[in-house]
Structure formats: C-alpha cells, structure tokens
Scaffold this active site. Structure first.
Site, PDB file in Angstrom:
ATOM      1  CE  LYS A 260      -2.259   1.694   3.678  1.00 31.83           C
ATOM      2  NZ  LYS A 260      -2.120   3.309   3.512  1.00 31.83           N
TER       3      LYS A 260
ATOM      4  CG  ASP B 118      -4.933   4.574   1.031  1.00 34.57           C
ATOM      5  OD1 ASP B 118      -6.024   4.979   0.844  1.00 34.57           O
ATOM      6  OD2 ASP B 118      -4.291   4.336   2.183  1.00 34.57           O
TER       7      ASP B 118
ATOM      8  CE  LYS C  99      -7.754   6.889   3.359  1.00 32.71           C
ATOM      9  NZ  LYS C  99      -6.386   6.667   3.067  1.00 32.71           N
TER      10      LYS C  99
ATOM     11  CG  ASP D  16     -11.919  17.619  -6.925  1.00 38.42           C
ATOM     12  OD1 ASP D  16     -13.018  18.080  -7.454  1.00 38.42           O
ATOM     13  OD2 ASP D  16     -10.856  17.543  -6.865  1.00 38.42           O
TER      14      ASP D  16
ATOM     15  CB  THR E  28      -9.829   2.447  10.609  1.00 39.12           C
ATOM     16  OG1 THR E  28      -8.777   2.550   9.784  1.00 39.12           O
ATOM     17  CG2 THR E  28     -10.717   1.398   9.575  1.00 39.12           C
TER      18      THR E  28
ATOM     19  NE  ARG F 249       0.514   2.942  12.835  1.00 42.59           N
ATOM     20  CZ  ARG F 249      -0.099   3.905  13.344  1.00 42.59           C
ATOM     21  NH1 ARG F 249       0.300   4.884  14.279  1.00 42.59           N
ATOM     22  NH2 ARG F 249      -1.393   4.026  12.627  1.00 42.59           N
TER      23      ARG F 249
END
Length: 228
Positions: free
Chosen positions: A30, A59, A61, A64, A119, A209
């Site tokens: 990603k 990624d 997103k 518009d 999230t 992470r």
C-alpha cells in the site's frame, strides 16, 4: 484473505529496504499520501523492479467532482503499475460510476474500492460529520458503491460482514487498522485482529506499524501469512 503492507516510513530508501526483506512473499503493497507525494510514480516503478509480481494498492482516496475524479482515475490506470486504487464513497454514486466508466477499456484495469468510514473515527466523531452511526452509514455507502459498479470498499472489520450481506460475497472488503496479534492501536479507533477479520469475511487486511516497526519485519510477515 490477502495481506496488504503499508509503506509509511519516512523515506523511499527505508520503504525500499523493507520491501527488499519481504520480496519473496505473495503480498500487496500500500502506497499512501506520504510516500506518493514525496516519491511519485518512480517509487511505484522501484517497487515493481524489486519484484514484478508485487501488487500495488495506491491509497490516494480520490474525492472531488465527478469529472476530476474520472480524469485522475484514468491517469492512475494508464500507469500500468497500479493494481488497485481507491476513491471516497462520499463523493456519490455519479462520481463513482464516472470513474468506472472512464477506465472500463483500460487494459488490465486496476481494481477500484471506495472508502466508507475511516478507521480513525470513533462513532461520536463520525456522527458529528455524517449525522448517522458508523455501522448504518458505512453499509449505506457500501451499497451505493456496489450499485455504482465499484469492486469493493475500504471499511473496518466490524462492518465487513454486514456489508457483504447487503451487497455480495464477491464484493471486496479491505480493512485497515489490523493489529494481527493484538498490538497497540495507535491512532486507529476500530482495530481488529486476524481471527476477527476471518470471522467477518475480510478480503484484505492492511498492516503497517506491526510490520515496519518490528526488529524483524520478515518474521512478522511470515507469521501473518501463516495465520491467514
């Protein structure tokens, strides 16, 4: 269920060093705002150079007006490097439909998924923006996405099963905020582990992470793949 690894380290050099360690695994990568704004299309090329079989999820997103989103989607699809990218379901059905129409004839067109509820939101924060509870609105946005011909959604594992029940078993759910073995949540609010993700029929788990902050990322990836 597929593993998608977030490449969120402070430099391209660090991200590429991480990818070198896991280059023999069947995983998705990603690439988000930080890495793409800093390192651009060349970074995607560098990832594919390490292993051409890596699948890349861009990624960004997109959110518009419909034509601008469709223009951006066309550019992403034309790279020939991106296997999946995302838009915001909140942009509406017309915008999502225009994105899908614009890229329908692109050879090897990427999958497109739409963000429902980030999230990082807890329910109170989400309700302050959308005036509905997360579970209710996320499912409504997912149905809009499904009816627009989009391939799936970004959601938390907590919404995945209900979304599939209201759309299709084949409708993709990609879930960030996964802490595979119960690690600290950090800035995520709606986190889940691997067993919960399995129970809720999640298609892609996104892990960042717990992998890139580990002293042995390769071992963590190996353990995740064994458990999914």
């Amino acid at each position: 269920m597929k593993l998608c690894i977030s490449l969120d380290l402070p430099s391209a050099k660090e991200n590429l060093a991480l990818v070198e360690q896991i280059k023999d695994y069947d995983v998705w990568l990603k690439v988000g705002f930080r890495s793409y704004i800093r390192d651009g299309k060349a970074f995607l090329e560098d990832l594919k150079a390490i292993n051409p079989n890596f699948k890349i999820f861009l990624d960004l997103k997109l959110y518009d007006i419909p034509n601008t989103m469709a223009d951006a989607a066309q550019e992403i699809a034309s790279f020939g490097l991106v296997d999946m990218f995302n838009v915001h379901a909140s942009a509406g059905k017309r915008a999502m439909s225009e994105v899908m129409e614009r890229i329908k004839d692109v050879p090897n067109k990427p999958l497109v998924i739409a963000v429902t509820a980030l999230t990082s939101f807890d329910n109170d924060e989400f309700k302050a923006v959308y005036n509905e509870d997360i579970e209710t609105k996320a499912t409504k946005l997912a149905v809009d996405t499904y009816e627009s011909g989009v391939d799936g959604v970004v959601c938390s594992a907590f919404e995945s099963l209900d979304i599939k029940k209201n759309t299709s078993d084949e409708f993709i759910t990609l879930c960030p905020g996964i802490r595979p073995f119960g690690e600290a949540a950090g800035d995520q609010k709606r986190v889940a582990d691997i067993p919960f993700s399995k129970e809720n029929l999640v298609d892609f788990i996104v892990v960042g992470r717990p992998i890139y902050k580990s002293e042995n990322p390769k071992e963590v990836v190996n353990n995740i793949l064994k458990n999914i």
